[in-house]
Design an enzyme around this catalytic site. Structure first.
Site, PDB file in Angstrom:
ATOM      1  N   LEU A  38       0.673  -1.333   0.165  1.00  0.00           N
ATOM      2  CA  LEU A  38       0.331   0.247  -0.057  1.00  0.00           C
ATOM      3  C   LEU A  38       0.232   0.894   0.155  1.00  0.00           C
ATOM      4  CD1 LEU A  38      -1.983  -1.184   2.623  1.00  0.00           C
ATOM      5  CD2 LEU A  38      -2.526  -1.103   0.023  1.00  0.00           C
ATOM      6  N   LYS A  51      13.542  10.675  -0.900  1.00  0.00           N
ATOM      7  CA  LYS A  51      14.300  11.680   0.490  1.00  0.00           C
ATOM      8  C   LYS A  51      14.838  10.576   1.303  1.00  0.00           C
ATOM      9  CE  LYS A  51      12.386  14.109  -1.585  1.00  0.00           C
ATOM     10  NZ  LYS A  51      11.182  14.211  -2.125  1.00  0.00           N
ATOM     11  N   LEU A 187      16.398  17.464  -9.877  1.00  0.00           N
ATOM     12  CA  LEU A 187      17.114  18.004  -9.316  1.00  0.00           C
ATOM     13  C   LEU A 187      16.731  17.212  -8.541  1.00  0.00           C
ATOM     14  CD1 LEU A 187      15.560  22.132  -9.417  1.00  0.00           C
ATOM     15  CD2 LEU A 187      17.860  20.615 -11.447  1.00  0.00           C
ATOM     16  N   ASP A 313      -3.662  13.206  -8.064  1.00  0.00           N
ATOM     17  CA  ASP A 313      -3.087  13.290  -8.681  1.00  0.00           C
ATOM     18  C   ASP A 313      -3.829  13.147 -10.341  1.00  0.00           C
ATOM     19  OD1 ASP A 313      -1.252  13.452  -7.916  1.00  0.00           O
ATOM     20  OD2 ASP A 313       0.307  12.204  -8.766  1.00  0.00           O
ATOM     21  N   ALA A 321       1.394  15.133  -2.935  1.00  0.00           N
ATOM     22  CA  ALA A 321       1.006  14.025  -1.671  1.00  0.00           C
ATOM     23  C   ALA A 321       0.210  14.727  -0.680  1.00  0.00           C
ATOM     24  CB  ALA A 321       1.940  13.347  -1.054  1.00  0.00           C
ATOM     25  N   HIS A 445      15.327  32.094  20.429  1.00  0.00           N
ATOM     26  CA  HIS A 445      16.809  31.998  19.339  1.00  0.00           C
ATOM     27  C   HIS A 445      17.629  31.385  19.881  1.00  0.00           C
ATOM     28  CE1 HIS A 445      20.819  34.651  18.220  1.00  0.00           C
ATOM     29  NE2 HIS A 445      20.764  34.501  19.538  1.00  0.00           N
TER      30      HIS A 445
HETATM   31  P1  FAD Z   1      -0.762   7.025  -6.695  1.00  0.00           P
HETATM   32  O1  FAD Z   1       0.559   7.677  -4.980  1.00  0.00           O
HETATM   33  O2  FAD Z   1      -0.114   7.412  -7.697  1.00  0.00           O
HETATM   34  O3  FAD Z   1      -1.458   6.828  -5.651  1.00  0.00           O
HETATM   35  C1  FAD Z   1      -2.000   6.041  -6.933  1.00  0.00           C
HETATM   36  C2  FAD Z   1      -2.128   4.115  -6.169  1.00  0.00           C
HETATM   37  O4  FAD Z   1      -3.515   3.619  -7.378  1.00  0.00           O
HETATM   38  C3  FAD Z   1      -1.220   3.458  -6.702  1.00  0.00           C
HETATM   39  O5  FAD Z   1      -0.625   2.551  -5.878  1.00  0.00           O
HETATM   40  C4  FAD Z   1      -1.138   2.367  -8.118  1.00  0.00           C
HETATM   41  O6  FAD Z   1      -1.098   0.905  -8.330  1.00  0.00           O
HETATM   42  C5  FAD Z   1      -3.336   2.396  -7.639  1.00  0.00           C
HETATM   43  N1  FAD Z   1      -3.810   1.869  -8.654  1.00  0.00           N
HETATM   44  C6  FAD Z   1      -3.687   2.598  -9.793  1.00  0.00           C
HETATM   45  N2  FAD Z   1      -4.696   1.801 -10.804  1.00  0.00           N
HETATM   46  C7  FAD Z   1      -5.624   0.759  -9.528  1.00  0.00           C
HETATM   47  C8  FAD Z   1      -7.264   0.343 -10.123  1.00  0.00           C
HETATM   48  N3  FAD Z   1      -7.151  -0.335 -10.835  1.00  0.00           N
HETATM   49  N4  FAD Z   1      -6.805  -0.574  -9.061  1.00  0.00           N
HETATM   50  C9  FAD Z   1      -6.413  -0.956  -7.929  1.00  0.00           C
HETATM   51  N5  FAD Z   1      -5.406   0.541  -7.964  1.00  0.00           N
HETATM   52  C10 FAD Z   1      -4.699   0.785  -8.918  1.00  0.00           C
HETATM   53  N6  FAD Z   1       5.046  14.889  -3.647  1.00  0.00           N
HETATM   54  C11 FAD Z   1       5.215  15.384  -2.161  1.00  0.00           C
HETATM   55  O7  FAD Z   1       4.472  16.155  -2.147  1.00  0.00           O
HETATM   56  N7  FAD Z   1       6.496  14.989  -2.096  1.00  0.00           N
HETATM   57  C12 FAD Z   1       7.586  14.800  -2.424  1.00  0.00           C
HETATM   58  O8  FAD Z   1       8.422  14.667  -1.814  1.00  0.00           O
HETATM   59  C13 FAD Z   1       7.710  13.919  -4.097  1.00  0.00           C
HETATM   60  N8  FAD Z   1       8.531  13.124  -4.583  1.00  0.00           N
HETATM   61  C14 FAD Z   1       8.513  12.754  -5.663  1.00  0.00           C
HETATM   62  C15 FAD Z   1       8.928  11.479  -5.643  1.00  0.00           C
HETATM   63  C16 FAD Z   1       9.378  11.114  -7.155  1.00  0.00           C
HETATM   64  C17 FAD Z   1      10.733  10.368  -8.130  1.00  0.00           C
HETATM   65  C18 FAD Z   1       8.025  11.050  -7.845  1.00  0.00           C
HETATM   66  C19 FAD Z   1       7.715  10.567  -8.813  1.00  0.00           C
HETATM   67  C20 FAD Z   1       6.654  11.221  -7.385  1.00  0.00           C
HETATM   68  C21 FAD Z   1       6.970  12.129  -6.221  1.00  0.00           C
HETATM   69  N9  FAD Z   1       5.809  12.894  -5.067  1.00  0.00           N
HETATM   70  C22 FAD Z   1       5.979  14.418  -4.732  1.00  0.00           C
HETATM   71  C23 FAD Z   1       4.359  13.402  -5.862  1.00  0.00           C
HETATM   72  C24 FAD Z   1       3.301  12.198  -5.095  1.00  0.00           C
HETATM   73  O9  FAD Z   1       3.929  11.252  -5.257  1.00  0.00           O
HETATM   74  C25 FAD Z   1       2.369  12.291  -5.766  1.00  0.00           C
HETATM   75  O10 FAD Z   1       1.377  13.402  -6.005  1.00  0.00           O
HETATM   76  C26 FAD Z   1       1.089  11.411  -5.012  1.00  0.00           C
HETATM   77  O11 FAD Z   1       1.435   9.927  -4.245  1.00  0.00           O
HETATM   78  C27 FAD Z   1      -0.004  11.082  -5.343  1.00  0.00           C
HETATM   79  O12 FAD Z   1      -1.090  10.475  -5.535  1.00  0.00           O
HETATM   80  P2  FAD Z   1      -2.163   9.753  -5.150  1.00  0.00           P
HETATM   81  O13 FAD Z   1      -2.793   8.915  -3.559  1.00  0.00           O
HETATM   82  O14 FAD Z   1      -3.572  10.354  -6.027  1.00  0.00           O
HETATM   83  O15 FAD Z   1      -1.697   8.785  -6.370  1.00  0.00           O
HETATM   84  P1  NAD Z   2       7.941  18.780 -13.127  1.00  0.00           P
HETATM   85  O1  NAD Z   2       6.951  19.710 -14.054  1.00  0.00           O
HETATM   86  O2  NAD Z   2       8.511  18.909 -11.884  1.00  0.00           O
HETATM   87  O3  NAD Z   2       9.318  19.210 -13.804  1.00  0.00           O
HETATM   88  C1  NAD Z   2       9.414  18.166 -15.990  1.00  0.00           C
HETATM   89  C2  NAD Z   2      10.761  19.288 -15.871  1.00  0.00           C
HETATM   90  O4  NAD Z   2      10.863  19.179 -17.889  1.00  0.00           O
HETATM   91  C3  NAD Z   2      10.214  20.951 -16.394  1.00  0.00           C
HETATM   92  O5  NAD Z   2      10.919  21.693 -15.703  1.00  0.00           O
HETATM   93  C4  NAD Z   2       9.996  21.559 -17.614  1.00  0.00           C
HETATM   94  O6  NAD Z   2      10.308  22.077 -18.454  1.00  0.00           O
HETATM   95  C5  NAD Z   2      11.147  20.035 -18.691  1.00  0.00           C
HETATM   96  N1  NAD Z   2      10.631  19.923 -19.463  1.00  0.00           N
HETATM   97  C6  NAD Z   2      10.069  19.464 -20.449  1.00  0.00           C
HETATM   98  N2  NAD Z   2       9.646  18.919 -21.357  1.00  0.00           N
HETATM   99  C7  NAD Z   2      11.380  18.863 -21.646  1.00  0.00           C
HETATM  100  C8  NAD Z   2      12.248  18.716 -22.377  1.00  0.00           C
HETATM  101  N3  NAD Z   2      11.094  17.809 -24.009  1.00  0.00           N
HETATM  102  N4  NAD Z   2      13.183  18.809 -22.590  1.00  0.00           N
HETATM  103  C9  NAD Z   2      13.766  19.852 -21.663  1.00  0.00           C
HETATM  104  N5  NAD Z   2      13.017  20.039 -20.377  1.00  0.00           N
HETATM  105  C10 NAD Z   2      11.945  19.271 -20.917  1.00  0.00           C
HETATM  106  O7  NAD Z   2       8.009  17.015 -13.202  1.00  0.00           O
HETATM  107  P2  NAD Z   2       8.788  16.325 -12.677  1.00  0.00           P
HETATM  108  O8  NAD Z   2      10.322  16.598 -12.344  1.00  0.00           O
HETATM  109  O9  NAD Z   2       9.059  14.743 -13.907  1.00  0.00           O
HETATM  110  O10 NAD Z   2       7.846  16.046 -11.393  1.00  0.00           O
HETATM  111  C11 NAD Z   2       6.487  14.716 -11.585  1.00  0.00           C
HETATM  112  C12 NAD Z   2       5.934  15.537 -10.289  1.00  0.00           C
HETATM  113  O11 NAD Z   2       6.030  15.084  -9.435  1.00  0.00           O
HETATM  114  C13 NAD Z   2       5.449  17.384 -10.523  1.00  0.00           C
HETATM  115  O12 NAD Z   2       4.341  17.729 -11.039  1.00  0.00           O
HETATM  116  C14 NAD Z   2       6.135  17.160  -9.093  1.00  0.00           C
HETATM  117  O13 NAD Z   2       5.143  18.091  -8.072  1.00  0.00           O
HETATM  118  C15 NAD Z   2       5.895  15.972  -8.465  1.00  0.00           C
HETATM  119  N6  NAD Z   2       7.244  15.550  -7.292  1.00  0.00           N
HETATM  120  C16 NAD Z   2       6.957  16.529  -6.600  1.00  0.00           C
HETATM  121  C17 NAD Z   2       8.389  15.899  -5.306  1.00  0.00           C
HETATM  122  C18 NAD Z   2       8.475  17.517  -4.577  1.00  0.00           C
HETATM  123  O14 NAD Z   2       7.827  17.628  -4.168  1.00  0.00           O
HETATM  124  N7  NAD Z   2       9.331  17.519  -3.916  1.00  0.00           N
HETATM  125  C19 NAD Z   2       9.368  16.273  -6.246  1.00  0.00           C
HETATM  126  C20 NAD Z   2       9.380  14.995  -7.201  1.00  0.00           C
HETATM  127  C21 NAD Z   2       7.921  15.398  -7.645  1.00  0.00           C
END
Ligand code: FAD
Ligand code: NAD
Length: 466
Positions: A38, A51, A187, A313, A321, A445
């Site tokens: 989960l 992280k 990044l 999402d 999240a 402080h």
């Molecule tokens: P998800 O977390 O994508 O969960 C969806 C779930 O639905 C999954 O478990 C999937 O398996 C399940 N599912 C899909 N279809 C079905 C189905 N038909 N039946 C049953 N289950 C199904 N956000 C932050 O706020 N802070 C961060 O630091 C951060 N870091 C990130 C780093 C990375 C590398 C990535 C990829 C994302 C990061 N995010 C971060 C974004 C964050 O992970 C998402 O915004 C968040 O998980 C979205 O939550 P959600 O519940 O909408 O969907």
């Molecule tokens: P993002 O949208 O944050 O960044 C994508 C970057 O790719 C942008 O700067 C965009 O201009 C660039 N880009 C797009 N097309 C391109 C191309 N053809 N050539 C070069 N650059 C291009 O997306 P991400 O970094 O893939 O993250 C996906 C999602 O996951 C985001 O919405 C983000 O909020 C979430 N996320 C959040 C965190 C966090 O909260 N710390 C960490 C990881 C991911």
């Protein structure tokens, strides 16, 4: 009689939090998740493992490059990557196990399988053994999340050219790594591998990093990342990836028109994510989607089909999240007849690099674009005692307040603890507070948070320590 009051499809931060809140409100609740663990993207392949690696790689980099200046001599700093990856995996397992425990504790029924909605009020679960179960509920929440965007010119083979998922588990440090996309994923994961010794080049097609964040913050971040060893190419257009054996060449056009051939052992494609719906809803039900194929919902997360809701999402808004969690809670509270609500003007965003950048509300650029009459207060960490004592004097706090009412409209922080400091501004903004409210609040402080207070005082040009 329905089997449940609510069935949630997807157990990411949106889905599992919605299920817990529903159970707290007395709704008989079930959750359907297709993967074994989960917690969704966030816990398994997103926020948490990234992280964990950011933390470990920072320790490595600190031991190698910074410890000596503190009088801590570490003679022979070596990387033990398998242990680093194991620690990351252990953190993930601990947290996903914690979510499973919370489901049990709250009497949420868990179905392990792929959920779909053959008709309003019905959820079908395709189990791993090939059988299908059907359950009923008057309320169904779609919380199926997102997946990485894949572009035909940037094919991902999962080995040489990869998404964030694979970049969380490389079994060796790539000699050279090209990161396409200078957003949060590029990044953060670019930083991890650069700290561990990879030569990382970030290719971004915009003239700036971290779109969505205040421009001044992004520029300051770029300087810090370059100091950390990342090469950053802005306004550079990727034309394709050629993979030969276990290496790749990224072809791109630089801002001066020069054709580039960037060699890499790994290419991380991080150009954004897209809503994932799969086959959850058959076409015949006519679920309304927007222009980016996200599920359309009203202010209460109701789709155009009665009894079917969507959060996280898979709908519009920042893919974060905490945004998904708040939507889950608000959606369920509405279902239970309460007044759930999400304040979209006060959703913080953070990039967990070193230093971190964190923002909430409007940026200085947005204030200008919208022609808003604002006052800006800024305070640098180099004038903050705790920052100097902790060797983290880079960065600043910038606050944006309404020129007439002084209401706090935005806050932007760049420093190693920005993710924690931003929360003070978030709380003040949530209560509709002013910069004066912040400036008149006693801060312990020496703390980094004194820089937030000083930035608030700087709005009225009365910061004490600059
Ligand atoms: P998800 O977390 O994508 O969960 C969806 C779930 O639905 C999954 O478990 C999937 O398996 C399940 N599912 C899909 N279809 C079905 C189905 N038909 N039946 C049953 N289950 C199904 N956000 C932050 O706020 N802070 C961060 O630091 C951060 N870091 C990130 C780093 C990375 C590398 C990535 C990829 C994302 C990061 N995010 C971060 C974004 C964050 O992970 C998402 O915004 C968040 O998980 C979205 O939550 P959600 O519940 O909408 O969907
Ligand atoms: P993002 O949208 O944050 O960044 C994508 C970057 O790719 C942008 O700067 C965009 O201009 C660039 N880009 C797009 N097309 C391109 C191309 N053809 N050539 C070069 N650059 C291009 O997306 P991400 O970094 O893939 O993250 C996906 C999602 O996951 C985001 O919405 C983000 O909020 C979430 N996320 C959040 C965190 C966090 O909260 N710390 C960490 C990881 C991911």
């Amino acid at each position: 009689m329905s089997d449940f009051d609510l069935i949630v499809i997807g157990s990411g931060p949106g889905g599992y939090v919605a299920a817990i809140r529903a159970a707290q409100l007395g709704l008989k609740t079930a959750i359907v998740e297709k993967t074994k663990a989960l917690g969704g993207t966030c816990l398994n392949i997103g926020c948490i493992p990234s992280k964990a690696l950011l933390n470990s790689s920072h320790h490595f980099s600190f031991a190698k490059k910074e410890a000596a200046a503190h009088g801590v001599v570490i003679a022979d700093v070596k990387l033990d990557l398998p242990t680093m990856l194991k620690r990351k995996d252990k953190t993930v397992t601990q947290l996903t196990g914690g979510v499973a425990f919370l489901m049990k504790k709250n009497n949420v029924t868990r179905f392990e399988g792929t959920g779909s909605i053959p008709a309003p009020g019905k959820v079908s679960v395709a189990l791993a053994d090939g059988t299908t179960e059907e359950h009923s509920a008057p309320h169904i929440i779609i919380a199926t999340g997102s997946v990485p965007i894949d572009l035909p010119i940037m094919p991902v083979d999962g080995k040489v050219s990869v998404t964030s998922t694979e970049a969380l588990s490389f079994d060796q440090v790539p000699g050279k790594m090209v990161v396409i996309g200078g957003g949060a994923i590029g990044l953060e994961l670019g930083s991890v591998w650069a700290r561990l010794g990879s030569q990382v080049t970030v290719v971004e097609f915009l003239p700036r990093l971290a779109p969505g964040f205040d421009l001044e913050l992004a520029k300051e971040l770029q300087k810090s990342l370059e100091k950390e060893g990342l090469k950053i190419l802005l306004e550079t257009k990727v034309n394709g990836i050629e993979i030969t054996g276990d290496r790749a060449t990224v072809r791109a056009t630089a801002k001066d028109g020069k054709e580039l051939a960037l060699e890499a052992d790994k290419v991380l494609v991080a150009v954004g994510r897209k809503a994932f719906l799969g086959n959850v809803v058959p076409k015949s039900l006519g679920l309304a989607l927007d222009e980016r194929k996200r599920v359309k919902v009203d202010a209460h997360y109701h789709t155009n089909i009665p009894g079917i809701y969507a959060i996280g999402d898979v709908i519009a808004g920042p893919m974060l999240a905490h945004k998904a969690e708040e939507e889950g809670i608000a959606c369920v509270e509405r279902i239970a007849g309460k007044a759930g609500h999400v304040d979209y003007d006060v959703i913080p965003g953070v990039i967990y690099t070193h230093p971190e950048v964190a923002s909430v509300g409007i940026s200085e650029d947005q204030a200008k674009e919208r022609g808003l009459d604002v006052k800006i207060g800024k305070f640098p960490f180099r004038a903050n005692g705790r920052a100097l004592a902790s060797d983290s004097a880079e960065g600043f706090v910038k606050l944006i307040a309404d020129a007439k009412t002084d209401k706090l409209l935005g806050a932007h922080v760049i420093c190693p603890a920005a993710s924690e400091l931003i929360q003070e501004a978030v709380s003040v903004m949530e209560f509709g507070g002013s910069s004066e409210d912040l400036g008149r609040t006693v801060h312990a402080h020496p703390t980094l948070s004194e820089a937030v207070k000083e930035a608030a005082l700087a709005v009225e040009k009365r910061a004490i320590h600059t």
